[in-house]
Design an enzyme around this catalytic site. Structure first.
Site, mmCIF file in Angstrom:
data_model
loop_
_atom_site.group_PDB
_atom_site.id
_atom_site.type_symbol
_atom_site.label_atom_id
_atom_site.label_comp_id
_atom_site.label_asym_id
_atom_site.label_seq_id
_atom_site.Cartn_x
_atom_site.Cartn_y
_atom_site.Cartn_z
ATOM 1 N N CYS A 141 0.826 -1.214 0.000
ATOM 2 C CA CYS A 141 0.000 0.000 0.000
ATOM 3 C C CYS A 141 0.863 1.269 0.000
ATOM 4 O O CYS A 141 0.655 2.177 -0.809
ATOM 5 C CB CYS A 141 -0.930 -0.017 1.210
ATOM 6 S SG CYS A 141 -0.146 -0.592 2.729
ATOM 7 N N HIS A 222 -2.819 5.148 6.439
ATOM 8 C CA HIS A 222 -1.461 5.652 6.658
ATOM 9 C C HIS A 222 -1.460 7.132 6.267
ATOM 10 O O HIS A 222 -2.260 7.574 5.444
ATOM 11 C CB HIS A 222 -0.448 4.969 5.742
ATOM 12 C CG HIS A 222 -0.398 3.473 5.822
ATOM 13 N ND1 HIS A 222 -0.097 2.786 6.966
ATOM 14 C CD2 HIS A 222 -0.573 2.531 4.866
ATOM 15 C CE1 HIS A 222 -0.074 1.487 6.718
ATOM 16 N NE2 HIS A 222 -0.376 1.300 5.450
HETATM 17 P P1 NAD Z 1 -4.889 -11.100 5.850
HETATM 18 O O1 NAD Z 1 -4.272 -11.762 6.999
HETATM 19 O O2 NAD Z 1 -6.003 -10.150 6.052
HETATM 20 O O3 NAD Z 1 -5.425 -12.209 4.825
HETATM 21 C C1 NAD Z 1 -4.676 -13.318 4.462
HETATM 22 C C2 NAD Z 1 -5.617 -14.509 4.338
HETATM 23 O O4 NAD Z 1 -4.891 -15.627 3.827
HETATM 24 C C3 NAD Z 1 -6.215 -14.940 5.679
HETATM 25 O O5 NAD Z 1 -7.597 -15.142 5.498
HETATM 26 C C4 NAD Z 1 -5.495 -16.263 5.993
HETATM 27 O O6 NAD Z 1 -6.296 -17.153 6.723
HETATM 28 C C5 NAD Z 1 -5.261 -16.785 4.585
HETATM 29 N N1 NAD Z 1 -4.195 -17.771 4.442
HETATM 30 C C6 NAD Z 1 -3.061 -17.907 5.166
HETATM 31 N N2 NAD Z 1 -2.319 -18.931 4.681
HETATM 32 C C7 NAD Z 1 -3.022 -19.449 3.637
HETATM 33 C C8 NAD Z 1 -2.781 -20.510 2.739
HETATM 34 N N3 NAD Z 1 -1.676 -21.253 2.801
HETATM 35 N N4 NAD Z 1 -3.722 -20.776 1.788
HETATM 36 C C9 NAD Z 1 -4.849 -20.028 1.701
HETATM 37 N N5 NAD Z 1 -5.121 -19.007 2.525
HETATM 38 C C10 NAD Z 1 -4.211 -18.716 3.474
HETATM 39 O O7 NAD Z 1 -3.703 -10.424 5.024
HETATM 40 P P2 NAD Z 1 -3.813 -9.161 4.075
HETATM 41 O O8 NAD Z 1 -3.749 -7.929 4.893
HETATM 42 O O9 NAD Z 1 -4.930 -9.336 3.115
HETATM 43 O O10 NAD Z 1 -2.408 -9.270 3.332
HETATM 44 C C11 NAD Z 1 -2.221 -10.127 2.233
HETATM 45 C C12 NAD Z 1 -1.032 -9.636 1.437
HETATM 46 O O11 NAD Z 1 -1.314 -8.310 0.968
HETATM 47 C C13 NAD Z 1 0.279 -9.533 2.216
HETATM 48 O O12 NAD Z 1 1.351 -9.763 1.324
HETATM 49 C C14 NAD Z 1 0.294 -8.076 2.652
HETATM 50 O O13 NAD Z 1 1.585 -7.594 2.925
HETATM 51 C C15 NAD Z 1 -0.307 -7.429 1.434
HETATM 52 N N6 NAD Z 1 -0.918 -6.107 1.675
HETATM 53 C C16 NAD Z 1 -1.647 -5.900 2.799
HETATM 54 C C17 NAD Z 1 -2.192 -4.638 3.008
HETATM 55 C C18 NAD Z 1 -2.947 -4.318 4.253
HETATM 56 O O14 NAD Z 1 -2.823 -3.223 4.740
HETATM 57 N N7 NAD Z 1 -3.732 -5.223 4.802
HETATM 58 C C19 NAD Z 1 -2.028 -3.626 2.068
HETATM 59 C C20 NAD Z 1 -1.341 -3.906 0.900
HETATM 60 C C21 NAD Z 1 -0.770 -5.155 0.721
#
Ligand code: NAD
Length: 348
Positions: A141, A222
């Protein structure tokens, strides 16, 4: 041509990208992989999203009364591209275990190391680099917001000498009840630069950028405080014109429109009916835009939960060679309901 898309990891990012894919007429969401049966899975099924899981977890879903359409392998065999939105580091494991052996194209998120993919992607900055690629990483992000801001000026022909950005990070996403801080300012990290600057350079290698970051007790957005130094002079008016016409960047005015905090930006998104109150655009605070000779100063809000959603959609189109950069950006923005008034979709 309709591209068949699957999502692995149905959390903050995954569920938003799933909804976005479902809105596109050149994509079909075949299904999403969830590990555990819970209310999010129940809602997904009620919306018509097909859920898939691991073979040993099917029973858990059945016991919870949540319909499963098949196993992860069945989903991966029936799609053209997978969008992996699992937690940091899991995407790289999935790549080695699943996507590479299955010869599947995959999009990863910003929590993965840059090495996971051939390209670190931001639509405004380097759409063309992802055309035809097999593995693409949509950057985080903060990196997305900084890449858009820098690209806005580069696209308009400005030469940037250096960027210095100070990042006030939200402590956790709204649904993350176990994370903090709740009464602190955490050095995030204490060392300089924070990882964000080097990460921007994976997208725009030529930019000289240094970032510093702290985390604070809020879940909303942020905040970036940015200083850009140009090769020549820039006026406040010129900077505003650049930002006004660049897609995915919005100006919020404190003095005339009374946007005086990030909570009000989120409230605006809720009021105009954005899904989940999402702000897909960089929220630049217009009154903060200040020019002094060859330096520009501004503040921008970054809605961490949704800002990368449009980029995931554009990454699919680029990898599949569906269309060119500006056609994709325009289509994504129109379909997702980003503000398109006065935006120029025919920039360099
Ligand atoms: P999150 O924890 O909200 O969601 C991740 C999901 O994946 C969860 O539901 C978890 O149970 C599931 N999961 C875990 N292991 C798994 C597997 N082996 N198979 C299938 N599902 C699985 O995470 P998020 O915030 O959505 O982040 C996901 C990615 O996006 C990360 O790389 C993060 O850095 C990136 N990101 C996050 C944000 C943010 O602010 N939340 C912003 C931009 C990018």
């Amino acid at each position: 041509m309709v591209i068949k898309v699957g999502i692995v990891g149905y959390g903050t990012i995954g569920k938003r990208v799933a909804d976005a894919v479902r809105k596109m007429d050149d994509m079909e969401l075949v299904g999403a992989v969830k590990q555990n049966p819970d209310y999010e899975g129940e809602v997904a099924v009620s919306k018509g999203i097909r859920l898939y899981t691991y073979e040993d977890k099917v029973g858990k879903f059945e016991k919870a009364g949540i319909k499963v359409s098949g196993t992860i392998n069945e989903l991966l065999r029936s799609i053209d591209v997978v969008i992996d939105a699992t937690p940091d580091g899991v995407g790289a494991e999935n790549k080695a275990k699943l996507y590479e052996p299955m010869k599947l194209k995959a999009i990863f998120q910003g929590g993965e190391e840059a090495e996971v993919a051939e390209v670190s992607f931001n639509a405004l900055a380097n759409y063309d680099m992802a055309v035809g690629k097999r593995f693409v990483r949509v950057v985080s992000c903060n990196t997305t917001a900084l890449s858009r801001l820098i690209s806005a000026f580069l696209i308009h022909g400005y030469r940037i000498r250096r960027v210095r950005a100070y990042i006030v990070r939200r402590g956790a996403d709204p649904r993350e009840f176990k994370k903090g801080p709740i009464n602190d300012v955490v050095f995030n990290p204490a060392t300089v630069p924070s990882h964000h600057g080097p990460d921007v350079m994976t997208v725009i290698p030529s930019v000289n950028i240094i970032t510093m970051a702290v985390a604070v007790p809020t879940t909303m957005m942020h905040l970036h405080m940015v200083n850009v130094e140009f090769d020549g002079q820039i006026s406040r008016g010129e900077a505003i014109k650049v930002l006004e016409e660049t897609p995915r960047i919005l100006l919020f005015n404190a003095s005339s429109k009374k946007f005086e905090s990030l909570a009000q930006v989120i409230e605006w998104a809720r009021d105009i009916g954005r899904p989940r109150g999402d702000v897909f655009e960089n929220a630049v605070i217009e009154d903060s835009i200040t020019a002094s000779q060859n330096e520009l100063f501004l503040m921008q809000g970054v809605h961490q939960e949704s800002i990368v959603v449009p980029e995931n959609i554009d990454a699919v189109r680029a990898m599949m060679g569906l269309t060119d950069k500006w056609s994709s950006i325009r289509k994504t923005d129109e379909v997702l309901g980003l503000i398109t008034t006065n935006k120029n979709y025919a920039l360099a």
